[in-house]
Write an enzyme that holds these catalytic residues in place. Structure first.
Site, mmCIF file in Angstrom:
data_model
loop_
_atom_site.group_PDB
_atom_site.id
_atom_site.type_symbol
_atom_site.label_atom_id
_atom_site.label_comp_id
_atom_site.label_asym_id
_atom_site.label_seq_id
_atom_site.Cartn_x
_atom_site.Cartn_y
_atom_site.Cartn_z
ATOM 1 N N CYS A 11 12.201 -28.464 -0.173
ATOM 2 C CA CYS A 11 11.112 -28.069 -1.229
ATOM 3 C C CYS A 11 11.988 -28.028 -2.762
ATOM 4 C CB CYS A 11 10.852 -26.691 -1.231
ATOM 5 S SG CYS A 11 9.237 -26.197 -1.830
ATOM 6 N N HIS A 44 9.647 -26.909 4.874
ATOM 7 C CA HIS A 44 10.670 -26.017 5.173
ATOM 8 C C HIS A 44 11.204 -25.885 6.587
ATOM 9 C CE1 HIS A 44 10.509 -24.116 1.113
ATOM 10 N NE2 HIS A 44 9.409 -24.453 1.249
ATOM 11 N N GLU A 61 13.965 -24.431 7.499
ATOM 12 C CA GLU A 61 14.636 -23.117 7.692
ATOM 13 C C GLU A 61 13.786 -22.238 7.716
ATOM 14 O OE1 GLU A 61 14.297 -25.048 5.075
ATOM 15 O OE2 GLU A 61 13.609 -23.915 3.232
#
Ligand SMILES: Nc1ncnc2c1ncn2[C@@H]1O[C@H](COP(=O)(O)OP(=O)(O)O)[C@@H](O)[C@H]1O
Ligand SMILES: [Mg+2]
Lengths: 75, 269, 754, 75
Positions: B103, B231, B233
């Protein structure tokens, strides 16, 4: 054809956090002579016909919030 | 260097942060839960030399709004890095250490010229422009994997369709000119693309931001720098995937990016 | 005194009451004659006149906003004290226990008045303010929530509803996204009730290790006070006074408008939590309404201390500020940290690591007096107790005994058409146009977000679930309840219904309700009928929560949401939190499988007052559905047991629009239809489908779990149909009521978004 | 003291999504004579000393990405 340039900025009394961030960044980049940064948005609007007076309408109806913004129409 | 890191030595990860980066916590935890020893490193500490980039095995640029994303997403963080740490970063990339940005981290890597780097000279070849929809888009998207030599995708299979969350308003990947785009494609650097559930490349809403060639993630030629708009994570465990109540229990989609990087480092460094 | 920046003496000791009132008006103090006289007699005893700093400080502390002077007596009677044993701590926010180690800190608060004037900045600083409240308890914020009430008509002299709506949503988006805390729950209600008095109620939930909970009380001398975060400016002066009066047409004083700076808040959260984790913080409090004046006064008073402050040490945005302006400025992004002397350098070091401005501004002292110095001179010297104990009002109230006119509607001629029009009703259709602009996955801990189901066609959820610790299976569920339509018709039942909805939503994801925070919205409390409604509402909240034994751990009161002849209904927005023992067992509303059984837990009602059905028929009147907390408890907790046994596959509460809307929403995210027979429910088809009985749910149960499910739920569960492909079919015995394709349901519900 | 006004816009070849949505909004408000809207950001930067040339540096180092932006310094 009419071409308008409308600039919308924050009033002086309203804190401009984008300006503060840019100021901080420029100083960190070594430009210690920068003392102030204010930011704004600019709109380049083309009209097929009509006149510059509409620009004020655009400010009021869409582009600016009179409580926090100043709206300047360039000649 | 070829013998790899012994199991008893912890892999050190730097998760880089400054005011406004805000995915450092989930990035930190993803690395931690992948068995490495991550550290959240404030940019200031690198600038004042109290920490050194070369001490880390993996470098991660988290998402968020570094510097408020004022000016342009990632611009302020990139400008600060460029003025003090660019050489160190380039060195890290050249010796082949894994570097990843998601991002806002992707935006920073692009602004730094570390990616795509088709020309090999770290020039700015691309940008992440405002989404065509002109709004912030927070939802899950389908992505097609075309793994190539990208070290972060080792644990995926080629052609696989995965789902990851996105949350951004400036994700439209555009290149400087058609040569750059051609270079990306011919080198197989466009490793992750927005798609429908069958893996077909489609327009909005499948492609949430209007990226050229549906590019969602990009690896450099050497395969050790990955920039990705979604994303990983945030979906380290399957219970944070948006449709997990409809699926069977298994590992989270995002965890494979981290396990890939970890196995790479164990083997190569 | 020649220095224009210096403090002035205000000669009130010799003034008549007319003159006192004039001073109150001129200085923008908002104090009544009684209050001014009380100040006068205080200074008569002190044998001197007050300074302007002192007058302003007292006015801040005694404002409605800071002191709850109109509501405190009633809050004490009805709200405080319920479920006391479950409250871990109270302060800027309240806490309940999540497990042995961890507590949940949460609060909901209004930012109505600022948002009505400048929607973008008002809403943004609302988020900023509620985050600070959570941080004040030493807690890590894990979720932001927002419940919004927008008008539908343009009122002359006020911004258009559209302008307000866009501004509010953008403000929440830009602030919440930038601080990196997910905005995961909320609501949007549209009604003419809210033109022009828009309401913005924002909530925040955080978690904290129990041994790291901080209070704000300072009870020892020599504790150092560090002001950290944003600098102090002229922005936001007299914000609390504005929120304590009716809104007037036209321009507001510019100094009350602020935009907030998430980019200062984001590292401030990290820095404060790091200092707290390292055990360096003695007490802390955020600067909200009333600025330094309120915070310093309250921190010292609550621990029985006095103190000394040096205003010259406060980092300023503008050098020319007057001392009273510094003292009461409401500039955003500031926290006051109380620290033992030996830890001052460490705390300042942490602030510096995160690039945060921080300064030592004073310390606590024995004796209950606060003294403030500016340029070497004393500008304030007051007893802390006097400052923080305003006159409490028991305002006159009258209860209108509204006659309920029951009304029997004609059966609709076309049920499908009615359902489709309800689905695209502004108050029912998807909120994705707003919520998808909010980052709800940041922090990587969102187990259930605002929407769930097949990617690309998700439907609504009832509550969100956050996993605060990646090493544990525990989840925190977060949701809201409010119904201004019910409250308008019946404030008592409306209050109960808000509690009922909150509990229903928590149960729906498999969470045991732990606590509530209440944001009470009302008009002018000086009017007896409004006070009457306010008290009825509190009775409703009390009767439900007391019976459930669930505490209200925090909350806020917003009066004066009134303009000219227009005022809002008197109603609560409740933020509820619950505990999910095992996140892998949490449930979403989307149907999971074709061929499962569909049960209704609960029974339809003939009380249709305030319902979506009546609103569609443009009918006022009718009795508002009653919530019986004992029934709620039985059904709800039995459902939790069934979920624990994995006997439930999908679960959604019955809310606006009745079971017709509930079942429709369960088809949205799943692409699975339903076939329903109304005959076991006993009532006329329209009552069965569209009434909004309280304490009710629709449940999908797989064949293999049915026995277990029925064993637990007993007679509360009524089999009404099964899941099928493609369409939502309703019959009543042999009679066909309607048959609507699920794709049509999807497209109507997504109207304006896709 | 030097006062700079720097305007950063999108290159003509890059779709300006904010411009498009402002155009749409103005037309919805009934201004059918509006044919084009382009947007940009403007920075008002004050320097304690130094000269206008620095403005170009600011563009390159921070304010514009040459792939998508144009940077104009007003006289
Ligand atoms: N303003 C908002 N901010 C954040 N989340 C919201 C907002 N409005 C609605 N939501 C979320 O979107 C989902 C659907 O909302 P809604 O249709 O209002 O639900 P319900 O019918 O249960 O009240 C819920 O999870 C709710 O929490
Ligand atoms: Mg619900």
């Amino acid at each position: 054809m009419v071409e308008l340039r409308i600039t919308v900025t924050f009033k002086k009394t309203v804190e401009d956090s984008e300006g503060s961030s840019v100021l901080k960044a420029l100083r960190l980049l070594g430009y210690e002579n920068v003392t102030d940064v204010r930011t704004g948005k600019v709109y380049f609007i083309t009209l097929s016909k009509g006149n510059r007076k509409t620009a004020k309408d655009f400010c009021e109806k869409l582009l600016a919030n009179p409580v926090i913004n100043e709206c300047v129409v360039d000649e | 260097m070829e013998e790899g890191i012994p199991m008893n030595r912890q892999i050190k990860v730097a998760v880089l942060t400054m005011e406004g980066t805000n995915n450092e916590v989930e990035a930190y935890l993803s690395f931690k839960h992948s068995g490495t020893s991550p550290e959240i490193v404030h940019l200031k500490k690198l600038e004042n030399k109290s920490k050194r980039l070369e001490d880390y095995d993996i470098l991660f640029f988290p998402g968020g709004f570094s510097g408020g994303d004022y000016v342009r997403a990632g611009a302020i963080m990139a400008a600060r890095l460029r003025s003090t740490l660019l050489k160190d970063l380039e060195k890290l990339v050249e010796i082949g250490k894994p570097v990843m940005g998601s991002c806002n981290g992707f935006q920073v890597l692009v602004e730094l010229g570390l990616i795509p780097n088709v020309g090999g000279e770290y020039g700015i070849e691309a940008a992440l422009a405002p989404n065509i929809s002109n709004r912030f888009e927070a939802r899950t998207v389908y992505l097609k994997i075309n793994k190539g030599n990208c070290l972060f995708l080792r644990d995926f299979s080629d052609g696989e369709v995965v789902k990851l969350p996105i949350a951004h308003s400036e994700g439209r990947f555009v290149t400087r000119d058609s040569d750059i785009l051609k270079g990306i494609i011919s080198n197989g650097m466009n490793v992750i693309s927005y798609s429908d559930e069958m893996g077909r490349l489609q327009g909005y809403p499948w492609n949430p931001n209007g990226s050229e060639q549906n590019i969602a993630g990009l690896c450099n030629k050497e395969g050790n720098v990955l920039g990705i708009m979604p994303h990983p994570e945030r979906v380290f465990y399957y219970v944070t995937e948006s449709d997990w109540t409809r699926t069977e229990k298994r590992e989270g989609m995002g965890s494979r990016f981290f396990s890939s990087a970890v196995s790479f480092v164990r083997e190569k460094f | 005194m020649s220095d224009p920046n210096f403090s002035k003496e205000i000669p009130i000791v010799t003034m008549s009451s007319t003159q006192l009132n004039e001073v109150s008006r001129e200085m923008n103090l908002g104090l009544s004659t009684d209050e001014m006289s009380r100040i006068k007699s205080y200074f008569e005893k002190e044998g001197r006149n007050p300074t302007d700093v002192e007058m302003q400080a007292i006015a801040q502390a005694w404002s409605e906003h800071c002191s709850y002077k109109s509501s405190k007596i009633h809050l004490k009677k009805y709200i405080f004290g319920i479920g006391k044993e479950k409250v871990v701590a109270e302060g800027d926010a309240g806490l309940v226990a999540l497990d042995d180690e961890t507590a949940i800190s949460f609060k909901i608060e209004s930012h109505n008045h600022p948002s009505a004037i400048e929607p973008y900045g008002g809403a943004a600083t609302g988020v900023g303010g509620i985050l600070r409240d959570i941080l004040s308890m030493g807690a890590q914020p894990i979720a932001v929530t927002d419940v919004l009430y927008f008008g539908t008509k343009r009122i002359e002299g006020f911004p258009s509803p559209r302008f307000i709506e866009t501004g509010v949503i953008s403000g929440i988006r830009d602030y919440g996204n930038r601080v990196g805390i997910p905005t995961v729950s909320g609501g949007i209600v549209y009604s003419d009730f809210f033109s022009p008095n828009v309401l913005v109620n924002v909530g925040c939930v955080g978690v904290v290790r129990k041994d790291r909970i901080r209070s704000s009380a300072i009870s020892e001398p020599g504790i150092q006070l560090i002001l950290a975060g944003g600098k102090t400016g002229r922005d936001g002066i007299h914000g609390v006074n504005m929120a304590s009066a009716e809104m007037k047409k036209g321009k507001e004083d510019i100094t009350t408008v602020q935009l907030g700076s998430p980019i200062i808040k984001e590292p401030l959260i990290h820095a404060v939590l790091e200092a707290n984790e390292r055990g360096l913080i003695y007490a802390l409090k955020d600067l909200g309404g009333g600025g330094l004046s309120s915070v310093v006064g309250e921190m010292l008073e609550s621990g029985g201390m006095g103190g000394i402050i040096h205003l010259d040490s406060v980092p300023l945005k503008e050098s020319s500020m007057k001392p009273w302006e510094i003292w009461i400025s409401e500039s955003q992004e500031r926290m006051l940290l109380a620290v033992r002397r030996e830890n001052v350098d460490k705390v300042l070091g942490i602030m510096d690591d995160w690039d945060i401005t921080a300064a030592l501004i004073g310390e606590s002292q024995n004796g209950k007096r606060l003294q403030i110095f500016f340029r070497g001179k004393k500008v304030l010297d007051l007893g802390t107790e006097f400052m923080t104990s305003p006159i409490l009002y028991e305002r006159p109230y009258s209860k209108l005994d509204k006659k309920v006119v029951q009304f029997l509607p004609k059966q609709p001629s076309d049920f499908s058409k009615l359902l489709l029009s309800m689905l695209s009703d502004k108050n029912i259709r998807t909120r994705e146009y707003a919520v998808r602009q909010y980052d709800h996955t940041v922090r990587g801990s969102t187990v259930i977000g605002p929407f769930s189901g097949i990617v690309g066609r998700e439907g609504p959820t009832d509550a969100s679930v956050i996993r605060p610790d990646w090493s544990k299976k525990t989840g925190v569920a977060i949701t809201h309840g409010s119904n201004p339509f019910y409250s308008h018709a019946d404030p008592y039942r409306g209050g109960m219904a808000a509690v009922d909805e909150t509990v229903r939503n928590l149960i729906s994801v498999g969470a045991e309700p732990l606590g509530f925070s209440d944001c009470l919205n009302a008009g002018n409390p000086e009017k007896p009928e409004i006070m009457g409604e306010f008290i009825s509402m509190l009775q409703g909240l009390h009767d439900s929560a007391f019976s459930l034994n669930i505490p209200f751990v925090s909350g806020n009161v917003s009066f004066y949401n009134e303009t000219g002849r227009k005022r809002i209904p008197t109603f609560p927005t409740i933020l509820g939190v619950g505990k999910v023992k095992d996140i892998e067992k949490s449930i979403t509303p989307d149907f999971k499988k074709v061929g499962s059984s569909i049960y209704m837990v609960g029974v339809p009602t003939t009380d249709l007052g305030g319902s979506l059905y009546f609103r569609h028929l443009k009918r006022d009147g009718g009795r508002v559905p009653y919530s019986d907390p004992r029934v709620l408890k039985r059904r709800g907790w039995n459902l939790l047991e069934a979920i624990g046994e994995r006997a439930v596959s999908a679960l959604h509460d019955v809310s606006d629009g009745g079971i017709a809307i509930s079942v429709s929403e369960m088809t949205v995210g799943s692409s699975i239809g339903a076939s329903i027979d109304l005959s076991p429910l006993g009532l006329r088809a329209d009552f069965a489908l569209f009434s909004e009985p309280q304490s009710s749910w629709i449940v999908e149960v797989r064949k293999e779990s049915e026995e277990k499910f029925l064993e637990i739920l007993g007679e509360d569960a009524v089999l009404i149909g099964y899941t099928q492909e493609n369409s939502f079919t309703v019959k009543a015995g042999e009679g066909r009521v309607m048959d609507v394709g699920i794709d049509k349901i999807l497209s109507r519900w997504k109207k304006g978004y896709q």
